[in-house]
Design a protein around this motif. Sequence first.
Motif, short mmCIF file in Angstrom:
data_model
loop_
_atom_site.label_atom_id
_atom_site.label_comp_id
_atom_site.label_asym_id
_atom_site.label_seq_id
_atom_site.Cartn_x
_atom_site.Cartn_y
_atom_site.Cartn_z
N LYS A 149 2.66 5.61 -19.16
CA LYS A 149 2.28 5.10 -17.85
C LYS A 149 1.32 6.00 -17.12
CE LYS A 149 6.39 6.96 -15.50
NZ LYS A 149 7.63 6.63 -14.78
N TRP A 150 1.20 7.27 -17.54
CA TRP A 150 0.25 8.17 -16.88
C TRP A 150 -1.05 8.33 -17.67
CZ3 TRP A 150 5.25 9.68 -18.19
CH2 TRP A 150 5.38 10.44 -19.34
N ASP A 151 -1.27 7.46 -18.67
CA ASP A 151 -2.55 7.43 -19.37
C ASP A 151 -3.56 6.71 -18.47
OD1 ASP A 151 -4.75 6.99 -20.98
OD2 ASP A 151 -3.57 6.43 -22.74
N LEU A 152 -4.54 7.44 -17.96
CA LEU A 152 -5.47 6.87 -17.00
C LEU A 152 -6.39 5.81 -17.59
CD1 LEU A 152 -6.46 9.99 -14.86
CD2 LEU A 152 -4.70 8.26 -14.43
N CYS A 153 -6.45 5.73 -18.91
CA CYS A 153 -7.24 4.66 -19.54
C CYS A 153 -6.42 3.37 -19.68
CB CYS A 153 -7.75 5.11 -20.91
SG CYS A 153 -9.11 6.29 -20.81
N LYS A 154 -5.13 3.45 -19.38
CA LYS A 154 -4.26 2.28 -19.52
C LYS A 154 -3.42 2.09 -18.26
CE LYS A 154 -3.90 3.35 -24.45
NZ LYS A 154 -2.99 3.78 -25.55
N ALA A 155 -4.07 2.21 -17.12
CA ALA A 155 -3.33 2.21 -15.84
C ALA A 155 -3.17 0.83 -15.22
CB ALA A 155 -4.04 3.13 -14.85
N GLU A 156 -3.60 -0.22 -15.90
CA GLU A 156 -3.52 -1.55 -15.30
C GLU A 156 -2.08 -2.05 -15.16
OE1 GLU A 156 -7.15 -4.38 -15.74
OE2 GLU A 156 -6.63 -3.68 -17.74
N TRP A 157 -1.13 -1.37 -15.78
CA TRP A 157 0.27 -1.78 -15.65
C TRP A 157 0.70 -1.84 -14.19
CZ3 TRP A 157 3.51 1.52 -13.13
CH2 TRP A 157 3.11 2.87 -13.02
N ILE A 158 0.02 -1.06 -13.34
CA ILE A 158 0.42 -1.02 -11.94
C ILE A 158 0.24 -2.36 -11.24
CG2 ILE A 158 -1.80 -0.31 -10.97
CD1 ILE A 158 -0.27 1.60 -9.16
N ALA A 159 -0.64 -3.22 -11.77
CA ALA A 159 -0.90 -4.52 -11.15
C ALA A 159 0.37 -5.36 -11.05
CB ALA A 159 -1.98 -5.26 -11.93
N ASP A 160 1.24 -5.26 -12.05
CA ASP A 160 2.47 -6.06 -12.07
C ASP A 160 3.53 -5.53 -11.10
OD1 ASP A 160 1.40 -7.71 -14.04
OD2 ASP A 160 2.17 -6.44 -15.67
N HIS A 161 3.26 -4.39 -10.46
CA HIS A 161 4.26 -3.78 -9.58
C HIS A 161 3.79 -3.68 -8.13
CE1 HIS A 161 6.77 -2.52 -13.02
NE2 HIS A 161 5.60 -2.34 -13.63
N LEU A 162 2.59 -4.14 -7.85
CA LEU A 162 2.08 -4.04 -6.48
C LEU A 162 2.96 -4.79 -5.49
CD1 LEU A 162 -1.78 -4.40 -7.00
CD2 LEU A 162 -0.50 -2.34 -6.42
N ARG A 163 3.57 -5.90 -5.93
CA ARG A 163 4.41 -6.69 -5.02
C ARG A 163 5.63 -5.91 -4.54
NH1 ARG A 163 5.04 -8.52 -10.13
NH2 ARG A 163 7.14 -8.45 -11.04
N GLU A 164 5.97 -4.84 -5.25
CA GLU A 164 7.13 -4.04 -4.85
C GLU A 164 6.84 -3.17 -3.64
OE1 GLU A 164 8.49 -1.94 -8.32
OE2 GLU A 164 8.12 -3.68 -9.59
N ILE A 165 5.56 -3.01 -3.29
CA ILE A 165 5.17 -2.21 -2.13
C ILE A 165 5.16 -3.12 -0.92
CG2 ILE A 165 3.36 -0.76 -1.12
CD1 ILE A 165 2.46 -0.16 -4.01
N THR A 166 6.12 -2.93 -0.03
CA THR A 166 6.29 -3.84 1.11
C THR A 166 5.33 -3.55 2.26
OG1 THR A 166 8.05 -2.39 1.97
CG2 THR A 166 8.72 -4.22 0.55
N ASP A 167 4.83 -2.32 2.33
CA ASP A 167 3.87 -1.97 3.37
C ASP A 167 2.53 -2.63 3.03
OD1 ASP A 167 1.67 -0.42 4.66
OD2 ASP A 167 3.32 0.78 5.46
N VAL A 168 2.10 -3.58 3.88
CA VAL A 168 0.91 -4.37 3.60
C VAL A 168 -0.33 -3.49 3.48
CG1 VAL A 168 -0.61 -6.19 4.47
CG2 VAL A 168 1.87 -6.40 4.70
N ALA A 169 -0.46 -2.50 4.38
CA ALA A 169 -1.64 -1.64 4.36
C ALA A 169 -1.69 -0.80 3.09
CB ALA A 169 -1.65 -0.75 5.60
N ARG A 170 -0.55 -0.28 2.70
CA ARG A 170 -0.51 0.54 1.48
C ARG A 170 -0.81 -0.31 0.24
NH1 ARG A 170 1.95 5.60 1.37
NH2 ARG A 170 2.65 6.36 3.39
N ARG A 171 -0.25 -1.52 0.22
CA ARG A 171 -0.51 -2.39 -0.92
C ARG A 171 -2.00 -2.76 -1.00
NH1 ARG A 171 3.19 -5.96 -0.08
NH2 ARG A 171 1.91 -7.58 0.89
N ALA A 172 -2.61 -3.02 0.13
CA ALA A 172 -4.04 -3.35 0.16
C ALA A 172 -4.88 -2.18 -0.34
CB ALA A 172 -4.46 -3.74 1.57
#
Length: 204
Positions: A149-172
Motif C-alpha cells: 500500500k505504500w508503493d507510490l507507483c500503485k497508490a490508486e487503492w486510496i480511491a476506494d477509501h475516500l468515502r471513509e473520510i467524513t470531513d468534506v474539505a479533507r476528502r476534497a
Amino acid sequence: MADRNTHWATIVREAWAMEVDLEPLSGEFDLNFRVRAADGRRFVLKVMRAGCEAGFVDLLCAAHSHILTRGAHPVPEVVPTLKGAQWCARPDETGQDRLLWLLTELEGVEYARFRPQPLELARELGGHLARLDGALREFAHPQLERELKWDLCKAEWIADHLREITDVARRALLQEVLHDYRALQPSLRAERQSPIHNDVNDYN
C-alpha cells in the motif's frame, strides 16, 4: 501477556538455545519483543502475523544481509537458529503457525520519543534513509513483486477509501491529490525503479 511472553521465551530457548526475558514492543500487524538474554546480549524477536508467507520473511532477511554487505548503513543482523536457518515456524498460544526471526538490537530510541527534535536531526535522518536506499539499489528478490500500500507507483487503492473520510474539505483535498497523481503516474512508471524503505515514520 505474561503467558504470551513465557510461550515465546520458551520458543527462543528451543530454537536459539538462549534463556531470555521478553518485553512486548509496538507493531502494526506482527508481534515484536525486546529480548534480554541471560548473558546480557539484547535482541529483537519478530513473530509474524498468522498466515504470513515464508517468502516475505525470506525477503526481509535477505534485505538485511544485503545491506550489511554494503556497509553503508547500520542495520540489525539476523541471528541464525540452532539449525542455521534465518527464520523458523512455531505454533502460537492458540495453535496457529507463526514465522519468527531474531535480530540483534541497535541502541537508540524512537524518533517520536526523542527530545529535542531540531531540524538538523531531521536532516540527519534523511541522510540515513538516502544511504539505506542506496544500499538497496542492487538488491533483488522474487518477492519484491508484491502489492504494497505504500508503493507510490500503485497508490490508486486510496480511491476506494475516500468515502471513509467524513470531513468534506479533507476528502476534497485528497481527491485533488489523487487527480494529480493519476496524471503523473505514467511518468512515475517510466522512471528507473529500485527497492527503497519508503515506510519511515516516528516509530519505525
